[in-house]
Design an enzyme around this catalytic site. Structure first.
Site, PDB file in Angstrom:
ATOM      1  N   HIS A 108       5.054   4.998   2.615  1.00  8.89           N
ATOM      2  CA  HIS A 108       6.383   5.052   2.866  1.00  8.89           C
ATOM      3  C   HIS A 108       6.847   4.827   4.515  1.00  8.89           C
ATOM      4  CE1 HIS A 108       5.371   8.113  -0.088  1.00  8.89           C
ATOM      5  NE2 HIS A 108       6.381   8.138  -0.556  1.00  8.89           N
ATOM      6  N   ASP A 124       8.404   2.918   0.605  1.00  6.47           N
ATOM      7  CA  ASP A 124       9.488   3.551   0.244  1.00  6.47           C
ATOM      8  C   ASP A 124      10.565   4.091   1.291  1.00  6.47           C
ATOM      9  OD1 ASP A 124       8.647   2.982  -2.346  1.00  6.47           O
ATOM     10  OD2 ASP A 124       8.391   4.974  -2.891  1.00  6.47           O
TER      11      ASP A 124
END
Length: 270
Positions: free
Chosen positions: A212, A67
Site C-alpha cells: 500500500h 494500493d
C-alpha cells in the site's frame, strides 16, 4: 487441484460475466459495515473478463503492486525506494487521490510505473447498485486515465471484493480485474523484518504482491483512530520495502508491473 489451476477454471467461467467474489488471503482493515444495498444488476450483452490472482510462468518474475494512493505521506517515499532499486511497480490508484494529487500521479508515470484503477472512493463494490459500481469503476478509472495521460489496463477492487456488477462493467472494457496472491502477512506485525520475511518466503514466479501507498477509506477521516492504525501499518510496510527489494535481488527474482508479468506469462494486456 492446485490454487492456480483452480483459478484458471474460475477465469474461464467468468468470461460470460459470472458473479464471483474474491476471498482476501490476509486482508486489510475494512471500514465499519454500513447498510447493505441490494444490488440491481443490468444485463451485459457483450464483453469478456479475465480475473487474475497470479500468472503461470516458469520465469523468475513477480509483480509488485501498491494500493490506495497517490498519498503525499507515503507515495513519494515509496517512489524514492523503487527508484533506488531500479524497480517498476503497478500503482492501483484511487480516483479521489488522483484528483487531489495529480503531480504524484504524473511522477508515477514519468518514472516508468504502471497505473491501475482502484475505485473512486474505495467503496466495497459488493454493497453497491450497478449504477454506483459503474461510477466507482469505469467513470473513476477513465478520469484517472485522463489525468495520467496513459491507458489503464488493470483494475483492483477495494478489499479484493467484487460483484457480478463489477465483473460486467469491466467486461465491457479492455481492463483486467487483478487481485493478488501475496500480501504483507499478519496485520498485527509491527516489525519490518516480519513483513519482509513473509513476502520473500511466500513469493515465487508469477505471484502478485499487494502492498500500500495510501490508507483507503481512512483518507476521508485522517484524524480517526481507524486512519491512524492504517498509517502505522503503512509505515511498517514502507520500512520493510528495502529489505524486500534487496531480498528478491539476492534470490534472483525479478519484479515487474502487472502488465509486464501478464506478457511474460503469455497473457498480453494489449
Amino acid at each position: 487441484m492446485d490454487r492456480r489451476h483452480f483459478i484458471g477454471l474460475l477465469g474461464a467461467g467468468a468470461a460470460g460475466g459470472a458473479g464471483l467474489v474474491a476471498r482476501r488471503v490476509a486482508g486489510d482493515d475494512v471500514e465499519p459495515a454500513g447498510t447493505r444495498v441490494t444490488e440491481d444488476v443490468e444485463p451485459t450483452a457483450r464483453g469478456q473478463q479475465r480475473i487474475i490472482w497470479s500468472v503461470d510462468t516458469p520465469r523468475p518474475v513477480a509483480a509488485l503492486t501498491f494500493d490506495d494512493g497517490p498519498d503525499p505521506e507515503f507515495t513519494p517515499r515509496i517512489l524514492d525506494v523503487l527508484a533506488e532499486h531500479d524497480v517498476r511497480a503497478t500503482f492501483m490508484v484511487m480516483t479521489h487521490n488522483a484528483i487531489a494529487h495529480p503531480r504524484l500521479l504524473r511522477r508515477m508515470v514519468a518514472e516508468g510505473h504502471e497505473v491501475g484503477g482502484h475505485g473512486w472512493n474505495h467503496l466495497n463494490l459488493t454493497e453497491l447498485r450497478y449504477d454506483q459500481v459503474y461510477r466507482e469503476v469505469e467513470r473513476g478509472t477513465r478520469l484517472v486515465e485522463d489525468l495520467a495521460g496513459v491507458p489503464i489496463r488493470v483494475f483492483r477492487p477495494p478489499y479484493g471484493r467484487f460483484s457480478q456488477a463489477a465483473v460486467q462493467v469491466l467486461g465491457q472494457t479492455e481492463r483486467d480485474l487483478v487481485v493478488w496472491s501475496v500480501t504483507r502477512g499478519d496485520l498485527g506485525w509491527t516489525e519490518p523484518r516480519q513483513i519482509a520475511r513473509h513476502v520473500l518466503d511466500e513469493t515465487g514466479p508469477g505471484d502478485i504482491i499487494d502492498l500500500h501507498d495510501g490508507i483507503g477509506r481512512g483518507t476521508f477521516n485522517r484524524d480517526y483512530k481507524f486512519a491512524e492504525r492504517l498509517r502505522r501499518r503503512r509505515e511498517v510496510e514502507l520500512a520493510a520495502l528495502p529489505r524486500v527489494l534487496d531480498g528478491f535481488r539476492s534470490n534472483g527474482l525479478e519484479l515487474a508491473t502487472v502488465s509486464e508479468l501478464l506478457t511474460v506469462g503469455g497473457r498480453s494486456t494489449a
